[in-house]
Design an enzyme around this catalytic site. Sequence first.
Site, mmCIF file in Angstrom:
data_model
loop_
_atom_site.group_PDB
_atom_site.id
_atom_site.type_symbol
_atom_site.label_atom_id
_atom_site.label_comp_id
_atom_site.label_asym_id
_atom_site.label_seq_id
_atom_site.Cartn_x
_atom_site.Cartn_y
_atom_site.Cartn_z
ATOM 1 N N SER A 150 0.995 -1.311 0.279
ATOM 2 C CA SER A 150 0.013 -0.050 0.188
ATOM 3 C C SER A 150 0.439 1.025 -0.149
ATOM 4 C CB SER A 150 -0.963 0.025 1.115
ATOM 5 O OG SER A 150 0.261 0.431 2.511
ATOM 6 N N LYS A 151 0.080 2.136 0.031
ATOM 7 C CA LYS A 151 1.348 4.061 -0.529
ATOM 8 C C LYS A 151 1.610 4.136 1.075
ATOM 9 C CE LYS A 151 -2.637 5.138 -3.138
ATOM 10 N NZ LYS A 151 -3.088 5.957 -3.684
ATOM 11 N N ARG A 152 1.365 3.273 2.060
ATOM 12 C CA ARG A 152 2.483 3.369 3.263
ATOM 13 C C ARG A 152 3.776 2.835 3.453
ATOM 14 N NH1 ARG A 152 1.607 -1.296 5.514
ATOM 15 N NH2 ARG A 152 3.450 -0.844 7.610
ATOM 16 N N HIS A 153 4.016 1.472 1.774
ATOM 17 C CA HIS A 153 5.341 1.222 1.928
ATOM 18 C C HIS A 153 5.842 2.079 0.771
ATOM 19 C CE1 HIS A 153 3.060 -2.700 2.757
ATOM 20 N NE2 HIS A 153 4.013 -3.267 3.026
ATOM 21 N N GLY A 154 5.816 3.173 0.870
ATOM 22 C CA GLY A 154 6.933 3.941 0.682
ATOM 23 C C GLY A 154 6.969 4.115 -0.960
#
Length: 445
Positions: free
Chosen positions: A213-217
Site C-alpha cells: 500500500s501507499k505506506r510502503h513508500g
Amino acid sequence: MGPPEAGGRMRPMNSVRVRFAPSPTGYLHVGGGRTALFNWLYARHHKGTFILRIEDTDRTRSTDEAIEQIFASLRWLGLDWDEVYRQTDRFDRHREVAVELTRRGAAYEKDGALWFRIPRDGATTVPDLLAGDVTVQHTELKDLVILRSDATPTYNFACVVDDHDMGITHVIRGAEHLNNTPKQILIYEALGWTPPAFAHVPLILGPDRTKLSKRHGAGSVLDYDQRGILPEALVNFLARLGWSHGDQEVFTRDELVALFDLPGVNTSAAVFDEEKLLWLNHEWLRRLDPHRLGDLLADRIVGRGVADRATVEAAGRDKLARAAVLLRERGKTLVEMADRARPYLPGPIALPDDARDLFTPDVRAALRILAVRVGELDDPTAHGFETALRRVADERGLPLKTLAPAVRVAVTGSRVGPGLFDVLSVAGPEIVAARVEAAAKEDRS
RNA sequence: GUCCCCGUCGUCCAGUGGCCUAGGAUACCGGGCUUUCAAUCCGGAAACGGGGGUUCGAAUCCCCCCGGGGACACCA
C-alpha cells in the site's frame, strides 16, 4: 445473446470484455498497476475489449488530479484502453436500478439511505476462476448500503450495475475483493441478471508481508519512472508476480500478450522484490535500441541536472547512444546512467582528492605527452586510443597498470567505469586531450 | 474475534502421483577473465511449515494443526 450496453447496442457474446476500475483517491500504485496489466493482457490475448472505469462514487475523496495520474500511469505502462467511463456520469442509471431493487422488495430505506437486504438463509458460492468455488453463508453477510443518504451509489452496487451494463464478461481484480463478491452476486440475482466470471488475483505484499500500500513508500507507478525504471521492465516484473510461463523470466510485451492467460496465474500472494526489478531493468536496458536509450538518457541527464540541454544537444544523438551503450553495462537504472554520463560531455572534470596519489611526477610527464598525441590522433577509435596509450607508457617506461588508472581518473573523475579505451573513444580526442592536459598540471600536495 | 484465501530456497517462479539425489531466476559467498567496476564463465550455500492418512509410490490427493495474509464502512 450478450447483455445490452448502456446505449442498447448488442455485442457478440463470445468477445471478452474486461475492465480496470480504479478509484481516483490517490496515485496508481504497483498493485493496481498489475491488476490493470492482467486485465489488459487478458483482453489483448483474447482480442477483447479493455475498459477503463473510474470509480469516483466517493465524491469527497476523488480528485481530478488523481484521475490524470491514473491516465498518465497507464499510458506510461503502455496499457491503452478501448473505452473509458466515469461512474459519476452514471448516477441516474444507478438510482434507476436502486428503485427497481426497492420495487422488487430487495432493498429498503432506513435513516435516509437505501439498503440491500441479504437473504436470511442459505449461502452463496463464487465460482472463482482461480480460487475455485468459494462459499459464504448468508449469516456471515450484513445488509449493505447501496445508496447513501445523499443519494450517491456505493461501490458494491455501482460496480454490479456497471459491470452488467457494460457487458463485462470477466471481472479480474485483487483478492481483497473476494469477500465482496457474494454480496455482488446476490445483487445480480435480485435483479435477475447473470453475473460475469470472476478471477481474484493474489495480492502483492510489501517487504513486511502485508498488502502493498501507499505506506510502503515507493508504491506509485510513476515513481518507478522517476527512479529510472523502464516501463518494459516494470511490466515484465509485474507480469511475473503471480504469473509464469515455465522458467522464462524475460518477456517482451508481445510475448506477454501471446502467452498470458488466467490458467497460468497463481493463487498465493507475492512479495514485491525490488532487487529483482532492478535486475530486470538492467536486462531491459541492455535490450533497448541504442538510439532510443540514448534519447532517454539525454532527457534524464537534463532532468538530473548533470548537464544542460544545450550541452546534451551539442554532444549529438550518436554520441549519447554510444555513451548509453557503455553506461548500461554497469547501471541498473536510467538515473545511475545519467549520473555517470558527465565524462562523455564537454567541460572540465573534477578530480577526486583521494585519487591524487595516482599523479606522480612520472605519470604527469606521461600525461603531458599523451595529451599532445591525442590531439594529433588520426584514429579516434578505441583501438587508436589504446595504441597511443600503450606507446606513451612504453616510451616513458611506465606499466599500463600505472598509466591507465591515471588516465581514467583524469578523464572521468573516477577510478571505476567501462573499458578505458571505449570511454576515451566515446568521449573523443578533444575532451580527452583537454582533461589529460589539465590533470598533468595537477600539483599533488 | 469471525469469515475467506494462501503455504516449495531470503525473494519471485517451475513442479499438476513415479522423470525430484526438487529445477530456473534473483540476492548472497568463492574462483577465472580484466587497468578498474560491471558484464560473462565456473563453483557453492539455500526450500517442499508440522502431524496423520490414501497409494506399490506423494512437493503433488484427503484430514487436522500451525503459520501468513485479506475482508468484516453511508471507502473502493
